[in-house]
Design a protein around this motif. Structure first.
Motif, PDB file in Angstrom:
ATOM      1  N   MET C  68      59.144  91.135  19.522  1.00 54.52           N
ATOM      2  CA  MET C  68      57.826  90.796  20.074  1.00 54.52           C
ATOM      3  C   MET C  68      56.763  90.736  18.969  1.00 54.52           C
ATOM      4  O   MET C  68      55.925  89.830  18.955  1.00 54.52           O
ATOM      5  CB  MET C  68      57.413  91.830  21.127  1.00 54.52           C
ATOM      6  N   ALA C  71      57.337  87.710  16.828  1.00 49.41           N
ATOM      7  CA  ALA C  71      56.917  86.501  17.544  1.00 49.41           C
ATOM      8  C   ALA C  71      55.397  86.382  17.543  1.00 49.41           C
ATOM      9  O   ALA C  71      54.842  85.298  17.351  1.00 49.41           O
ATOM     10  CB  ALA C  71      57.447  86.531  18.971  1.00 49.41           C
ATOM     11  N   GLN C  72      54.751  87.521  17.714  1.00 50.18           N
ATOM     12  CA  GLN C  72      53.286  87.499  17.693  1.00 50.18           C
ATOM     13  C   GLN C  72      52.791  87.035  16.319  1.00 50.18           C
ATOM     14  O   GLN C  72      51.903  86.176  16.226  1.00 50.18           O
ATOM     15  CB  GLN C  72      52.746  88.894  18.009  1.00 50.18           C
ATOM     16  N   SER C  75      53.302  83.316  15.929  1.00 52.03           N
ATOM     17  CA  SER C  75      52.312  82.548  16.676  1.00 52.03           C
ATOM     18  C   SER C  75      50.951  82.599  15.970  1.00 52.03           C
ATOM     19  O   SER C  75      50.228  81.597  15.921  1.00 52.03           O
ATOM     20  CB  SER C  75      52.235  83.103  18.101  1.00 52.03           C
ATOM     21  N   LYS C 158      57.417  81.919  22.166  1.00 53.33           N
ATOM     22  CA  LYS C 158      56.105  82.578  22.031  1.00 53.33           C
ATOM     23  C   LYS C 158      55.030  81.553  21.629  1.00 53.33           C
ATOM     24  O   LYS C 158      53.961  81.491  22.240  1.00 53.33           O
ATOM     25  CB  LYS C 158      56.202  83.693  20.982  1.00 53.33           C
ATOM     26  N   THR C 162      51.848  80.259  23.984  1.00 50.43           N
ATOM     27  CA  THR C 162      50.468  80.357  23.520  1.00 50.43           C
ATOM     28  C   THR C 162      49.763  79.013  23.676  1.00 50.43           C
ATOM     29  O   THR C 162      48.610  78.940  24.116  1.00 50.43           O
ATOM     30  CB  THR C 162      50.428  80.796  22.037  1.00 50.43           C
ATOM     31  N   ASP C 184      48.318  86.267  27.684  1.00 47.15           N
ATOM     32  CA  ASP C 184      48.915  86.812  26.471  1.00 47.15           C
ATOM     33  C   ASP C 184      49.146  88.318  26.626  1.00 47.15           C
ATOM     34  O   ASP C 184      50.185  88.843  26.218  1.00 47.15           O
ATOM     35  CB  ASP C 184      47.983  86.531  25.290  1.00 47.15           C
ATOM     36  N   PHE C 211      58.083  85.269  29.279  1.00 44.55           N
ATOM     37  CA  PHE C 211      57.861  86.119  28.109  1.00 44.55           C
ATOM     38  C   PHE C 211      59.091  86.987  27.800  1.00 44.55           C
ATOM     39  O   PHE C 211      59.312  87.370  26.664  1.00 44.55           O
ATOM     40  CB  PHE C 211      56.650  87.029  28.329  1.00 44.55           C
ATOM     41  N   ILE C 214      61.432  86.234  24.908  1.00 46.27           N
ATOM     42  CA  ILE C 214      61.044  86.396  23.506  1.00 46.27           C
ATOM     43  C   ILE C 214      61.778  87.588  22.899  1.00 46.27           C
ATOM     44  O   ILE C 214      62.268  87.526  21.777  1.00 46.27           O
ATOM     45  CB  ILE C 214      59.515  86.603  23.382  1.00 46.27           C
TER      46      ILE C 214
END
Lengths: 342, 262, 262
Positions: C68, C71-72, C75, C158, C162, C184, C211, C214
């Motif tokens: 996670m 992935a954040q 992004s 992800k 977004t 989000d 989600f 992910i």
């Protein structure tokens, strides 16, 4: 392509906006969900416009006349409700990429530089996006740096530029790929006099070098110094289209005498004596404005006539220019504004 | 009406302008609450207890923690940072009112709104997930007093972070860092009882624990009698100390602004 | 190829510009580390007391968590610009992007770089590596191939989600898209094993707002964990669907923009 020399060809161009008709408050919003009623606003109501290669056109009119909408239609930002546009043989909103190579756009109110980047990064990104060959890029940059004096601005962050610097950088960014036609939307707005002069001189040079220019502006100086043709638009329609020079000559035969009187003006008496003049009052009843054709009678005769009827404290004679034309256009209550100007 | 009451009222009126950051942080905290409820229910739901917490007690802890998280969560430092960065703070400096008191007045005004929103969410959760053990009236009074003390306390922490914008443009980073640090050390992320001994000792001598741990412990009746009253007194001590510290920081910041021209 | 090169150059230019401010860069790196540290602290304290949550051990949860965070960070690196989309539309600045011979969506995505990206990519990558090291994974060629498919698919999901969330800005007028921010935050729920949530919420996070693809489902299938592990095999398909959705929603919105003006 309709014609070999027409660079911009718009026929029957219409753009309508639908605005939701909502009562205020939550109840109104809920009601709108069910009923969905819209007001239709015709920003552009049938425009035919043809611009040939190498022309420099001023596109003027009051706020809300449809100028910006027209520019957005010609550049492909908006899709027309009806009618057709072709720019250099391309339908802008359908083939945006091909169109982008032919056109350059400058918005005076908004920058197209990357706000957070140094100016040179913007140019390099544009070079990549437009796939400008290295040699062409260098030639183009050298020329723009020289005439717009943007060399010292290159390492500066766009958001740190002053308005005048930003406008010069914006002009360079719009011209980097050597477009055939440049749209300029109020390019001198908010600039001080000296920067304005530089921008105008640059645009004049651009026109002399053969680039086609369409300029929307409220500034008469822009029109007189840059453009050879003027198109006047109001309420979504073209009201006038002709050479700037002819317009100036026609208007030049119009004169205005402004009187300050000792007593309220006897309008009907003056109108009787001066039947072919436009007689109105100004700010107060004691301000008299007489507009007349100088070729029919001299200003002195007008002044003498008025003085024979009422005591005059002061008077001023003005010859009209393009500025007055624009001013009168913006005053929508005078439909006869353009008499004799076509 | 005095100038500070007027400012508290203006904060209310500005609530609409700040609804976007407010709703953002509220939604973040609500989703976090959902996750924490699910996580702890998975751990404690079948009658277990961990570090002395049963599921009903943990529910109460999570709700108190959510409530204290919501108070003074957006308005103060967000508005301050943007005014400092844009230079608009110069206008605040020439006003005939104390800067720190003015910001506190605004924070108090906005806290009413935050408390109302948080209370609504808590009520919905209570209806959906069932009750939590309620404290006795006496302890409840102490709990409410400590909750009230949380507002100036959180304000002062946020205020001092906001002042850091005199030194850096990057408020986002400061705000994120503050959120993380105070989340950990206040007990909002995990109750202090779960900490290893050393971290717990560190947390207990810092002001952050007075933000979440103190009211939560009072609500749960973990420190009955005198220790409970003392905990509230410690909150008040921190308010006084931080108030003085914030003043010092403000003077240094303003000197920097006036000497270096921002 | 040209398209990718321009994209990379645009990101690179923004990167260079932001790295000019070294202090800001480090503040954000520290902030990201602290923020994720708070999440890790929660996981660590829980697993200090219980061996498993719904059958998930500590390093398995860390693996989900790491995915996670990674992935954040991805992004924030590749699509941070979409968070500015509402503002671009609101101020009419999308116009200039429509005038350039380059896909509008890619211009929007590459118009910013999220400085948190570095902190999050580092933390996420570190967690991924240490979790995999502790989990004693048998790296057969099949496993390697699976990982090589799952990882980019998950990151793509992800980024696409977004874009989808922010593309709603074409319909919701306003300078900031609160809805996207909320969405989000909802996605943050999938940092923990999905099974802790109610069936309804699980269904939403697995289908409508996927989600869970992910971190949770890719990790499930990679570790062959749980009855629903096979669902993780759908990750590349979900990724394709999310990319399709992102492109479709964005171009629908753009068409609306083109005919509605601003």
């Amino acid at each position: 392509m309709a014609s070999t020399s027409a660079l911009v060809e718009a026929t029957g161009l219409v753009k309508e906006f639908r605005r939701p008709r909502k009562a205020p408050g939550l109840a109104g919003a809920l009601k709108h969900l069910v009923t969905r009623r819209f007001d239709v606003h015709r920003a552009v109501a049938g425009i035919d416009l043809r611009i040939d290669e190498g022309e420099s056109v001023a596109y003027v009119g009051p706020n809300g006349a449809g100028k910006s909408t027209t520019v957005k239609l010609l550049t492909g930002i908006l899709v027309p409700t009806a009618g057709e546009v072709r720019v250099a043989g391309v339908v802008p909103h359908r083939d945006r990429v091909a169109n982008a190579r032919n056109v350059g756009v400058v918005f005076g109110q908004r920058t197209q530089l990357w706000w957070d980047l140094p100016v040179h990064e913007t140019f390099e990104l544009l070079r990549d996006m437009y796939r400008i060959p290295a040699a062409d890029y260098r030639r183009s940059m050298d020329r723009l740096c020289e005439v717009l004096e943007i060399g010292p601005l290159l390492p500066v962050l766009a958001r740190k530029l002053s308005l005048g610097q930003r406008m010069r950088a914006d002009l360079a960014a719009a011209l980097l790929h050597e477009p055939r036609i440049v749209y300029l939307d109020e390019p001198t707005i908010g600039l001080d006099v000296s920067v304005k002069d530089r921008v105008r001189a640059f645009l004049r040079q651009l026109v002399d070098d053969g680039t086609t220019v369409l300029l929307t502006t409220h500034d008469v100086g822009d029109i007189e110094e840059v453009c050879r043709r003027i198109v006047v638009v109001d309420e979504g329609r073209i009201r006038h289209d002709g050479p700037v020079g002819v317009l100036r000559d026609t208007l030049a035969s119009n004169s205005t005498v402004r009187f300050q009187l000792a007593a309220p003006a006897p309008l009907h008496l003056i109108r009787e004596r001066l039947p072919d003049a436009e007689v109105t009052t100004g700010a107060s009843e004691r301000d008299l404005v007489v507009r007349f054709d100088r070729t029919l009678r001299p200003a002195g005769a007008v002044a003498a006539t008025v003085m024979g009827l009422v005591e005059v404290r002061d008077l001023r004679i003005d010859d009209e220019g393009v500025a007055d034309l624009i001013r009168r256009l913006h005053d929508r209550d005078s439909p006869a504004a353009l008499n004799g100007a076509g | 009406m005095g100038p500070y009451r007027a400012m508290a009222r203006i904060a209310w009126r500005n609530a609409l302008a700040y609804r976007v950051p407010f709703l953002m942080s509220l939604s973040m905290m609500v989703f976090n609450l959902v996750a924490m409820f699910a996580l702890w229910q998975a751990l404690l739901g079948d009658g277990n207890s961990l570090a002395g917490f049963t599921w009903p007690q943990m529910k109460a802890y999570l709700l108190v923690s959510f409530f204290t998280n919501c108070l003074v969560s957006t308005f103060t430092d967000f508005a301050m940072a943007s005014r400092i960065r844009s230079g608009a703070v110069a206008v605040d400096l020439v006003k005939p009112v104390d800067y720190q008191k003015s910001r506190l007045a605004e924070a108090l005004g906005f806290a009413l709104l935050e408390a109302a929103a948080a209370a609504t969410v808590c009520a919905v959760v209570l209806v959906a997930f069932g009750g939590v053990p309620l404290p006795s009236p006496g302890r409840l009074a102490l709990f409410v007093a400590s909750l009230a003390a949380v507002v100036p306390l959180k304000f002062l922490i946020a205020y001092m972070c906001g002042l850091l914008c005199f030194w850096t443009q990057n408020y986002l980073g400061i705000s994120l860092a503050r959120g993380a640090v105070s989340g950990i050390l206040s007990g909002a992320t995990v109750p202090l009882a779960f900490f290893p001994a050393w971290l717990r000792q560190v947390a207990e001598v810092l002001p952050f624990q007075a933000v979440t741990n103190t009211p939560a412990m009072l609500f749960l009746g973990r420190n009955p009698g005198l220790p409970g009253a003392l905990a509230v007194a410690v909150q008040l001590l921190w308010i006084v100390a931080l108030w003085w510290l914030a003043r010092r920081l403000w003077h240094v910041a303003v000197r920097r602004l006036t000497v270096h021209g921002g | 190829m040209h398209t990718l090169r321009v994209y990379r150059r645009s990101l690179g230019a923004h990167l260079r510009a932001t790295l000019e401010y070294q202090a800001d860069f480090w503040i954000l790196v520290v902030a990201a580390v602290l923020t994720q540290g708070a999440g890790l602290l929660l996981i660590a304290t829980i697993f200090a007391r219980v061996p498993r949550i719904h059958g998930w051990g500590v390093w398995e949860v860390v693996l989900i968590f790491g995915m996670m965070v990674l992935a954040q960070g991805t992004s924030e690196l590749l699509a941070e610009g979409t968070w500015g989309l509402a503002g671009l539309i609101n101020r009419g600045e999308l116009d200039r992007m429509l005038l350039r011979p380059y896909p509008c969506l890619l211009q929007v995505c590459s118009s910013r770089v999220g400085m948190n990206a570095f902190g999050n990519l580092t933390v996420g990558g570190g967690l991924l590596v240490s979790a995999l090291a502790h989990l004693d994974v048998a790296w057969t060629p099949g496993r390697v191939a699976l990982a090589a498919v799952l990882l980019p698919s998950a990151l793509l999901i992800k980024v696409s989600l977004t874009v989808v969330a922010n593309s709603t800005s074409f319909w919701l007028r306003g300078a900031i898209n609160t809805f996207a921010g909320g969405l989000d935050q909802l996605g943050e729920l999938t940092k923990y094993p999905l099974s802790i949530y109610s069936v309804g919420l699980q269904a939403v996070l697995a289908t409508a707002l996927p989600f869970a693809f992910i971190g949770f489902f890719p990790v499930s299938v990679f570790l062959q964990h749980g009855r629903l592990a096979w669902v993780g095999l759908l990750t590349p398909l979900v990724a394709a669907w999310c990319v399709f959705l992102a492109v479709t929603v964005f171009s629908r919105g753009l068409r609306r923009y083109e005919s509605a003006g601003n």
